[in-house]
Scaffold this motif. Sequence first.
Motif, short mmCIF file in Angstrom:
data_model
loop_
_atom_site.label_atom_id
_atom_site.label_comp_id
_atom_site.label_asym_id
_atom_site.label_seq_id
_atom_site.Cartn_x
_atom_site.Cartn_y
_atom_site.Cartn_z
N LYS A 73 0.83 -1.21 0.00
CA LYS A 73 0.00 0.00 0.00
C LYS A 73 0.86 1.26 0.00
CE LYS A 73 -3.63 2.30 2.62
NZ LYS A 73 -3.43 3.13 3.76
N ILE A 74 1.86 1.31 0.88
CA ILE A 74 2.73 2.49 0.96
C ILE A 74 3.45 2.71 -0.37
CG2 ILE A 74 4.87 3.37 1.99
CD1 ILE A 74 3.86 2.10 4.65
N LEU A 75 3.94 1.64 -0.97
CA LEU A 75 4.66 1.78 -2.23
C LEU A 75 3.72 2.19 -3.36
CD1 LEU A 75 7.25 -1.11 -1.98
CD2 LEU A 75 7.58 1.32 -1.53
N LEU A 76 2.53 1.61 -3.41
CA LEU A 76 1.56 2.01 -4.43
C LEU A 76 1.19 3.49 -4.30
CD1 LEU A 76 -0.88 -1.01 -4.79
CD2 LEU A 76 0.61 -0.03 -6.57
N GLU A 77 1.04 3.96 -3.07
CA GLU A 77 0.73 5.38 -2.83
C GLU A 77 1.84 6.29 -3.37
OE1 GLU A 77 0.18 5.57 1.41
OE2 GLU A 77 -1.88 4.79 1.29
N ASN A 78 3.04 5.71 -3.54
CA ASN A 78 4.18 6.47 -4.03
C ASN A 78 4.55 6.09 -5.47
OD1 ASN A 78 5.38 8.25 -1.76
ND2 ASN A 78 4.72 6.35 -0.77
N GLY A 79 3.60 5.47 -6.17
CA GLY A 79 3.79 5.16 -7.58
C GLY A 79 4.71 4.00 -7.86
N ILE A 80 4.87 3.10 -6.89
CA ILE A 80 5.73 1.93 -7.08
C ILE A 80 4.87 0.68 -7.01
CG2 ILE A 80 7.65 0.59 -6.14
CD1 ILE A 80 8.72 3.27 -4.99
N LEU A 126 4.64 -5.63 -8.23
CA LEU A 126 4.39 -6.72 -9.17
C LEU A 126 5.01 -6.46 -10.54
CD1 LEU A 126 0.71 -7.73 -8.38
CD2 LEU A 126 2.79 -8.99 -7.84
N SER A 127 4.97 -5.23 -10.98
CA SER A 127 5.49 -4.94 -12.32
C SER A 127 6.95 -4.48 -12.31
CB SER A 127 4.62 -3.89 -13.02
OG SER A 127 4.69 -2.65 -12.34
N GLU A 128 7.46 -3.99 -11.20
CA GLU A 128 8.79 -3.40 -11.18
C GLU A 128 9.88 -4.24 -10.52
OE1 GLU A 128 9.30 0.84 -10.46
OE2 GLU A 128 7.12 0.93 -10.15
N LEU A 129 9.52 -5.04 -9.56
CA LEU A 129 10.54 -5.75 -8.79
C LEU A 129 10.96 -7.03 -9.50
CD1 LEU A 129 12.22 -5.66 -6.23
CD2 LEU A 129 10.40 -6.90 -5.08
#
Length: 163
Positions: A21-28, A31-34
């Motif tokens: 959630k925290i990473l999604l809130e920051n545009g990360i 699933l697609s980047e790591l």
Amino acid sequence: MEIEKLLECIGEPISSQQLVKILLENGIDLLSELVLPDGDYRAYIERPAEGHSLVFTDEAVFLGRANQVIGKGMLYLSGVFLYAEGKDGYSQFKGNLPMGLSFSIDIKDIGKKLGSPSWVRKREDGSIAAERWDNAADYRIHFSYSKSTSRPVLVSLNMADKQ
């Protein structure tokens, strides 16, 4: 990015809902980047324009599981790098550093806030290149300093791998 919020998740697996959630809130989007490169045990998500990089470590290394195959287990958020302007081509991290610290204070002020470091690296001329505090909250905090200004150019916040 609010570093204090992210630091609450340091040491958490990428399956942690709070971390996601925290990473999604920051545009990360994990699933697609790591991506853990073949043969490696650390993966990075870099944001040079935002002044930070996230470090993820395979659980065999991070949790010290000697009998587990590296690269097959869960990844854990193990660290964050925060950059000053221009360091390694990064823009300066614009958020707040933990513990009321900033890129504008010098080595002496950092020592006043954090006390004696647990590790120090000196340059050939005797000046301090880097310091680390191992008991800062639940993670280690490491500062690399500019030779000319004695101010931080890189701040690393991480949890050590288990032995």
